[in-house]
Motif scaffolding. Sequence first.
Motif, short mmCIF file in Angstrom:
data_model
loop_
_atom_site.label_atom_id
_atom_site.label_comp_id
_atom_site.label_asym_id
_atom_site.label_seq_id
_atom_site.Cartn_x
_atom_site.Cartn_y
_atom_site.Cartn_z
N GLY A 40 0.81 -1.22 0.00
CA GLY A 40 0.00 0.00 0.00
C GLY A 40 0.84 1.26 0.00
N GLU A 41 0.37 2.26 0.72
CA GLU A 41 1.07 3.56 0.69
C GLU A 41 2.41 3.53 1.42
OE1 GLU A 41 -1.25 6.23 3.79
OE2 GLU A 41 -2.59 5.63 2.16
N GLU A 42 2.71 2.48 2.13
CA GLU A 42 4.01 2.35 2.80
C GLU A 42 5.06 1.68 1.93
OE1 GLU A 42 4.83 3.74 5.71
OE2 GLU A 42 2.81 4.59 5.66
N GLN A 43 4.69 1.37 0.67
CA GLN A 43 5.57 0.64 -0.24
C GLN A 43 6.97 1.24 -0.31
OE1 GLN A 43 4.21 0.75 -4.29
NE2 GLN A 43 6.15 0.07 -5.09
N HIS A 44 7.06 2.54 -0.53
CA HIS A 44 8.37 3.17 -0.73
C HIS A 44 9.25 3.03 0.51
CE1 HIS A 44 6.78 4.70 -4.45
NE2 HIS A 44 5.83 5.36 -3.82
N HIS A 45 8.68 3.23 1.68
CA HIS A 45 9.45 3.13 2.93
C HIS A 45 9.88 1.68 3.20
CE1 HIS A 45 8.54 7.25 3.87
NE2 HIS A 45 7.26 7.01 3.75
N ILE A 46 8.96 0.76 3.01
CA ILE A 46 9.26 -0.65 3.29
C ILE A 46 10.33 -1.17 2.32
CG2 ILE A 46 8.34 -3.01 3.27
CD1 ILE A 46 5.68 -1.77 4.33
N LEU A 47 10.21 -0.82 1.05
CA LEU A 47 11.21 -1.28 0.09
C LEU A 47 12.57 -0.66 0.36
CD1 LEU A 47 9.15 -1.47 -3.22
CD2 LEU A 47 9.98 -3.35 -1.80
N TYR A 48 12.61 0.61 0.77
CA TYR A 48 13.88 1.25 1.11
C TYR A 48 14.56 0.50 2.25
CZ TYR A 48 17.24 4.73 2.68
OH TYR A 48 18.40 5.37 3.06
N TRP A 49 13.82 0.23 3.31
CA TRP A 49 14.41 -0.45 4.47
C TRP A 49 14.70 -1.92 4.16
CZ3 TRP A 49 16.94 2.12 7.86
CH2 TRP A 49 16.64 3.47 8.02
N SER A 50 13.94 -2.51 3.25
CA SER A 50 14.25 -3.88 2.82
C SER A 50 15.57 -3.90 2.05
CB SER A 50 13.13 -4.43 1.94
OG SER A 50 11.94 -4.56 2.68
N GLY A 51 15.80 -2.90 1.23
CA GLY A 51 17.06 -2.79 0.51
C GLY A 51 18.24 -2.64 1.46
N ARG A 52 18.05 -1.85 2.51
CA ARG A 52 19.11 -1.68 3.50
C ARG A 52 19.39 -3.01 4.20
NH1 ARG A 52 20.46 4.00 4.80
NH2 ARG A 52 21.79 3.05 6.38
N ASP A 53 18.33 -3.73 4.55
CA ASP A 53 18.50 -5.02 5.21
C ASP A 53 19.22 -6.02 4.30
OD1 ASP A 53 17.88 -6.89 7.47
OD2 ASP A 53 16.76 -7.90 5.87
N LEU A 54 18.85 -6.06 3.03
CA LEU A 54 19.49 -6.96 2.09
C LEU A 54 20.98 -6.65 1.98
CD1 LEU A 54 19.33 -9.21 -0.03
CD2 LEU A 54 18.65 -7.46 -1.70
N ALA A 55 21.34 -5.38 1.96
CA ALA A 55 22.75 -5.00 1.84
C ALA A 55 23.58 -5.48 3.02
CB ALA A 55 22.87 -3.48 1.70
N THR A 56 22.98 -5.59 4.20
CA THR A 56 23.74 -6.09 5.35
C THR A 56 24.12 -7.55 5.17
OG1 THR A 56 21.80 -6.74 6.65
CG2 THR A 56 22.62 -4.48 6.95
N LYS A 57 23.37 -8.26 4.34
CA LYS A 57 23.64 -9.69 4.09
C LYS A 57 24.61 -9.90 2.94
CE LYS A 57 19.07 -10.85 5.85
NZ LYS A 57 18.92 -9.62 6.59
N LEU A 58 24.86 -8.85 2.17
CA LEU A 58 25.74 -8.93 1.00
C LEU A 58 26.75 -7.78 1.01
CD1 LEU A 58 23.01 -9.73 -1.69
CD2 LEU A 58 24.64 -11.34 -0.68
N PRO A 59 27.57 -7.69 2.05
CA PRO A 59 28.49 -6.55 2.14
C PRO A 59 29.66 -6.68 1.15
CG PRO A 59 28.90 -8.07 3.94
CD PRO A 59 27.70 -8.59 3.20
N VAL A 60 29.84 -5.66 0.33
CA VAL A 60 30.94 -5.64 -0.63
C VAL A 60 31.62 -4.28 -0.58
CG1 VAL A 60 29.88 -7.32 -2.21
CG2 VAL A 60 29.50 -4.87 -2.57
#
Length: 163
Positions: free
Chosen positions: A34-54
Motif C-alpha cells: 500500500g502507501e508504505e511501499q516506498h518506505h518498506i522497500l527502502y528499508w528492505s534494501g538496507r536489510d538486504l545490503a547487510t547480508k551482502l556486504p561488498v
Amino acid sequence: MAKSDYITLLNLPGSVSFFAVTAMRDLMLPNMLGEEQHHILYWSGRDLATKLPVDETALPQLFNQIGFGTLTPLKQKRQERQYLLAGDVVATRIRTYDDPDFQLEAGFLAQSLQQVLGFAVEGGSAIQRRDQNVILTVVMDNQDSQPTADHLIDLATDDQQLP
C-alpha cells in the motif's frame, strides 16, 4: 538468517524470468504494501545490503548480479554522491509500469556504502522517464559514526573458488 551464502545463492541452478521478478516487484508488492511501499522497500534494501556486504568498487557488479541494473557513479561531492541506474531491466520497468519503485535499490546502495565508509548514509531515487533511467543519490554524514561490516564479500575471489 539465510542458510545459504553469497556463492551458493549465485550458483543456484535454473533461472527466473524477467516477467516473474517484475510481476512480484511491480504488481504484487504495491498491492500488499500500500502507501508504505516506498518506505518498506527502502528499508528492505538496507536489510538486504547487510547480508551482502561488498567494497564500494564491487557495487556495480553486485547490482548487475542481483538484477537491479547497471550502476555507474556520476558525481561525487564531499557529502553527496550520485549514481546512474540504467539498463534493460530499469528501462523496461519504467516503460511498463505507471509507478515503478526504485527505493529498494536506493536503500541497498545507502546501506552498502554506510557499512564500508563507517558513517551514516541515506539514499533516494529519481526516475528519469525521458532517458529511461534512475538517478540514485546518497547523502553522507561523516559526523555520525556507524559500524562497518565485519567481512566484505570479495566478488572476484569468491567467484574463483566455485566448485
